[in-house]
Scaffold this motif. Structure first.
Motif, PDB file in Angstrom:
ATOM      1  N   ASP A  39       1.062  -1.313  -0.123  1.00  0.00           N
ATOM      2  CA  ASP A  39      -0.004  -0.007  -0.137  1.00  0.00           C
ATOM      3  C   ASP A  39       0.850   0.974  -0.060  1.00  0.00           C
ATOM      4  OD1 ASP A  39      -2.077   1.840   0.475  1.00  0.00           O
ATOM      5  OD2 ASP A  39      -2.979   0.789   2.231  1.00  0.00           O
ATOM      6  N   THR A  40       0.868   1.912  -1.052  1.00  0.00           N
ATOM      7  CA  THR A  40       2.015   2.899  -1.229  1.00  0.00           C
ATOM      8  C   THR A  40       1.786   4.239  -0.490  1.00  0.00           C
ATOM      9  OG1 THR A  40       1.289   3.878  -3.221  1.00  0.00           O
ATOM     10  CG2 THR A  40       2.916   2.099  -3.565  1.00  0.00           C
ATOM     11  N   HIS A  41       0.198   4.558  -0.429  1.00  0.00           N
ATOM     12  CA  HIS A  41       0.089   5.591   0.322  1.00  0.00           C
ATOM     13  C   HIS A  41      -1.104   5.430   1.193  1.00  0.00           C
ATOM     14  CE1 HIS A  41       1.720   7.065  -3.512  1.00  0.00           C
ATOM     15  NE2 HIS A  41       1.566   8.334  -2.930  1.00  0.00           N
ATOM     16  N   ALA A  42      -0.719   4.907   2.216  1.00  0.00           N
ATOM     17  CA  ALA A  42      -1.434   3.901   3.302  1.00  0.00           C
ATOM     18  C   ALA A  42      -2.358   4.638   3.971  1.00  0.00           C
ATOM     19  CB  ALA A  42      -0.613   3.160   4.004  1.00  0.00           C
ATOM     20  N   GLY A  43      -1.994   6.008   4.465  1.00  0.00           N
ATOM     21  CA  GLY A  43      -2.885   6.843   5.437  1.00  0.00           C
ATOM     22  C   GLY A  43      -2.708   6.116   6.961  1.00  0.00           C
ATOM     23  N   VAL A 115       3.172   1.842   3.322  1.00  0.00           N
ATOM     24  CA  VAL A 115       3.988   2.927   3.339  1.00  0.00           C
ATOM     25  C   VAL A 115       3.345   4.299   3.482  1.00  0.00           C
ATOM     26  CG1 VAL A 115       6.013   4.073   1.957  1.00  0.00           C
ATOM     27  CG2 VAL A 115       5.293   1.673   1.701  1.00  0.00           C
ATOM     28  N   GLU A 116       3.769   5.104   4.377  1.00  0.00           N
ATOM     29  CA  GLU A 116       2.959   6.505   4.347  1.00  0.00           C
ATOM     30  C   GLU A 116       4.103   7.405   4.615  1.00  0.00           C
ATOM     31  OE1 GLU A 116      -0.186   7.804   4.369  1.00  0.00           O
ATOM     32  OE2 GLU A 116       1.028   9.611   5.081  1.00  0.00           O
ATOM     33  N   ALA A 117       3.815   8.724   4.117  1.00  0.00           N
ATOM     34  CA  ALA A 117       5.027   9.698   4.103  1.00  0.00           C
ATOM     35  C   ALA A 117       4.837  10.346   5.325  1.00  0.00           C
ATOM     36  CB  ALA A 117       5.046  10.777   2.709  1.00  0.00           C
ATOM     37  N   VAL A 118       3.647  10.848   6.029  1.00  0.00           N
ATOM     38  CA  VAL A 118       3.554  11.592   7.056  1.00  0.00           C
ATOM     39  C   VAL A 118       3.665  10.723   8.349  1.00  0.00           C
ATOM     40  CG1 VAL A 118       1.917  13.139   8.320  1.00  0.00           C
ATOM     41  CG2 VAL A 118       2.038  12.998   5.916  1.00  0.00           C
ATOM     42  N   PRO A 119       4.648  10.981   9.141  1.00  0.00           N
ATOM     43  CA  PRO A 119       5.068  10.199  10.204  1.00  0.00           C
ATOM     44  C   PRO A 119       3.799   9.818  11.150  1.00  0.00           C
ATOM     45  CG  PRO A 119       6.834  11.703   9.827  1.00  0.00           C
ATOM     46  CD  PRO A 119       5.677  12.229   9.095  1.00  0.00           C
ATOM     47  N   ALA A 120       3.046  10.845  11.463  1.00  0.00           N
ATOM     48  CA  ALA A 120       1.839  10.909  12.514  1.00  0.00           C
ATOM     49  C   ALA A 120       0.938   9.701  11.819  1.00  0.00           C
ATOM     50  CB  ALA A 120       1.372  12.102  12.775  1.00  0.00           C
ATOM     51  N   GLU A 121       0.633   9.748  10.747  1.00  0.00           N
ATOM     52  CA  GLU A 121      -0.386   8.913  10.002  1.00  0.00           C
ATOM     53  C   GLU A 121       0.204   7.766   9.885  1.00  0.00           C
ATOM     54  OE1 GLU A 121      -3.324   9.605   8.556  1.00  0.00           O
ATOM     55  OE2 GLU A 121      -3.117  11.587   9.425  1.00  0.00           O
ATOM     56  N   ALA A 122       1.627   7.404   9.753  1.00  0.00           N
ATOM     57  CA  ALA A 122       2.241   6.116   9.660  1.00  0.00           C
ATOM     58  C   ALA A 122       2.149   5.449  11.284  1.00  0.00           C
ATOM     59  CB  ALA A 122       3.566   6.340   9.026  1.00  0.00           C
ATOM     60  N   ARG A 136       4.445  -4.454   7.926  1.00  0.00           N
ATOM     61  CA  ARG A 136       5.429  -3.715   8.141  1.00  0.00           C
ATOM     62  C   ARG A 136       4.899  -2.474   7.660  1.00  0.00           C
ATOM     63  NH1 ARG A 136      10.229  -5.288   5.628  1.00  0.00           N
ATOM     64  NH2 ARG A 136      10.692  -3.441   4.491  1.00  0.00           N
ATOM     65  N   VAL A 137       5.122  -1.403   8.515  1.00  0.00           N
ATOM     66  CA  VAL A 137       4.808  -0.098   8.302  1.00  0.00           C
ATOM     67  C   VAL A 137       6.069   1.041   8.032  1.00  0.00           C
ATOM     68  CG1 VAL A 137       3.520   2.156   8.984  1.00  0.00           C
ATOM     69  CG2 VAL A 137       2.618   0.059   9.626  1.00  0.00           C
ATOM     70  N   GLU A 138       6.051   1.369   6.977  1.00  0.00           N
ATOM     71  CA  GLU A 138       7.306   2.339   6.810  1.00  0.00           C
ATOM     72  C   GLU A 138       6.961   3.879   6.573  1.00  0.00           C
ATOM     73  OE1 GLU A 138       9.500   0.596   3.294  1.00  0.00           O
ATOM     74  OE2 GLU A 138       9.900  -0.951   4.596  1.00  0.00           O
ATOM     75  N   ILE A 139       7.694   4.693   7.156  1.00  0.00           N
ATOM     76  CA  ILE A 139       7.525   6.006   6.913  1.00  0.00           C
ATOM     77  C   ILE A 139       8.493   6.307   5.724  1.00  0.00           C
ATOM     78  CG2 ILE A 139       7.779   8.490   8.013  1.00  0.00           C
ATOM     79  CD1 ILE A 139       7.563   7.134  10.526  1.00  0.00           C
ATOM     80  N   ALA A 140       7.928   6.504   4.700  1.00  0.00           N
ATOM     81  CA  ALA A 140       8.566   6.528   3.433  1.00  0.00           C
ATOM     82  C   ALA A 140       8.026   7.176   2.116  1.00  0.00           C
ATOM     83  CB  ALA A 140       9.211   5.340   2.928  1.00  0.00           C
ATOM     84  N   ASP A 141       8.604   7.561   1.086  1.00  0.00           N
ATOM     85  CA  ASP A 141       7.900   7.798  -0.323  1.00  0.00           C
ATOM     86  C   ASP A 141       7.211   6.427  -0.953  1.00  0.00           C
ATOM     87  OD1 ASP A 141       7.117   8.855  -2.621  1.00  0.00           O
ATOM     88  OD2 ASP A 141       8.917   8.829  -3.243  1.00  0.00           O
ATOM     89  N   LEU A 146       7.756   1.414  -4.507  1.00  0.00           N
ATOM     90  CA  LEU A 146       7.499   0.414  -5.669  1.00  0.00           C
ATOM     91  C   LEU A 146       8.765  -0.072  -6.188  1.00  0.00           C
ATOM     92  CD1 LEU A 146       4.744   2.648  -7.420  1.00  0.00           C
ATOM     93  CD2 LEU A 146       4.486   0.404  -6.411  1.00  0.00           C
ATOM     94  N   LYS A 147       9.878   0.680  -6.373  1.00  0.00           N
ATOM     95  CA  LYS A 147      10.958   0.338  -6.903  1.00  0.00           C
ATOM     96  C   LYS A 147      11.713  -0.659  -5.615  1.00  0.00           C
ATOM     97  CE  LYS A 147      15.075   2.024  -9.215  1.00  0.00           C
ATOM     98  NZ  LYS A 147      15.568   3.201  -9.847  1.00  0.00           N
ATOM     99  N   ALA A 148      11.821  -0.529  -4.642  1.00  0.00           N
ATOM    100  CA  ALA A 148      12.400  -1.112  -3.484  1.00  0.00           C
ATOM    101  C   ALA A 148      11.869  -2.530  -3.182  1.00  0.00           C
ATOM    102  CB  ALA A 148      12.445  -0.276  -2.388  1.00  0.00           C
TER     103      ALA A 148
END
Ligand SMILES: C[S@@+](CC[C@H](N)C(=O)[O-])C[C@H]1O[C@@H](n2cnc3c(N)ncnc32)[C@H](O)[C@@H]1O
Length: 282
Positions: A39-43, A115-122, A136-141, A146-148
């Protein structure tokens, strides 16, 4: 980044997206073999529908809560209602987003990365999902993920790409990252969400998707407002790459049912149709 999904959680676009996600997860579970989900933009995973933010926007009220009031006995929606934890006669207080739906669908052999870019959401997602070592929840882009992360070891699974479309060049970024992901893993099941604010934006989205020149894309769209009446979204769509067998017909029924119960009189449409063929012409 201004976007906060809590204002939008459980709106008609979430309902359409999550109903399709639930069907895709169910299709993956038809085989015992392990699957992977990204989930690339998990919320934030789970959203409090009683919060000031959710109440202020009223989007869940006109979305999932209205659907539960009017369509709770729709057979086509039974899987979706079960997945979001809706109970007959009870008002839904917490709405599970994509991250929670994915985490709940995993079997012992399956695995997911959220994956979620905003730390509080992650961090909220991390607290909300029951990992049991599979998530696994990742704070990342999400685009870098997708590439990784692809192709996954499991060699089967799904990827949800659900950006907020706040950036003007979101499509360019998405296109680049998706094509690279597809090159690495052409057999993956991809769900790409897109907003529809007017006819022009819809046409542009479909043209862009066709220009990917990738076979087996199903577009599933639901619109419930007329352009003049809508302050924001008129509708939304999902481009589903490599849809599982039977999904076209099933989603057709589901989207028709959601439209029947949520659309303003005479407004909008539900359309589930192939955008590209089984093979691309050379
Ligand atoms: C539409 S919401 C996600 C909703 C969620 N997928 C669901 O269906 O329940 C988009 C999320 O993407 C996050 N976001 C924005 N840019 C991002 C990026 N480059 N990588 C990962 N997450 C990002 C936002 O903070 C927001 O939480």
């Amino acid at each position: 980044m201004n976007y906060r999904h809590l204002y939008h959680a459980g709106n008609f676009a979430d309902v359409a997206k999550h109903a399709a996600l639930v069907e895709c997860l169910a299709a993956l579970k038809r085989k015992d073999k392990a699957f992977f989900a990204l989930d690339t933009h998990a919320g934030g995973a789970v959203y409090d529908l009683r919060s000031a933010e959710a109440r202020k926007s009223g989007e869940a009220e006109r979305g999932v809560l209205r659907l539960l009031e009017r369509g709770s006995s729709e057979p086509a929606l039974a899987n979706y209602f079960a997945a979001i934890g809706a109970r007959a006669g009870a008002r839904l207080a917490r709405y599970p987003g994509s991250a929670a739906l994915i985490a709940a669908a995993l079997r012992p052999q399956d695995r997911a990365i959220l994956v979620e870019a905003v730390p509080a959401e992650a961090r909220a997602a991390e607290r909300a999902v029951r990992s049991r070592g599979r998530v696994r929840v990742e704070i990342a882009d999400g685009y870098a993920a997708l590439k990784a992360q692809l192709p996954p070891l499991e060699r089967r699974g799904l990827v949800l790409i659900d950006p907020p479309y706040e950036a003007v060049d979101e499509w360019r970024t998405l296109r680049h990252a998706f094509l690279e992901a597809y090159r690495r893993w052409p057999t993956g099941l991809y769900l790409i969400w897109y907003p529809i604010r007017d006819v022009g934006q819809r046409r542009a989205a479909l043209t862009r998707l066709e220009s990917l020149r990738i076979p087996k894309i199903l577009s599933a769209e639901l619109a419930i407002y007329t352009e003049s009446a809508a302050a924001g979204l008129v509708g939304s769509g999902l481009a589903i790459v490599n849809p599982p067998f039977g999904l076209d017909a099933r989603l057709g029924e589901i989207y028709a049912a959601i439209h029947r119960h949520l659309a303003a009189a005479g407004a909008g449409y539900a359309q589930v149709a192939r955008l590209t063929d089984e093979r691309m012409a050379q």
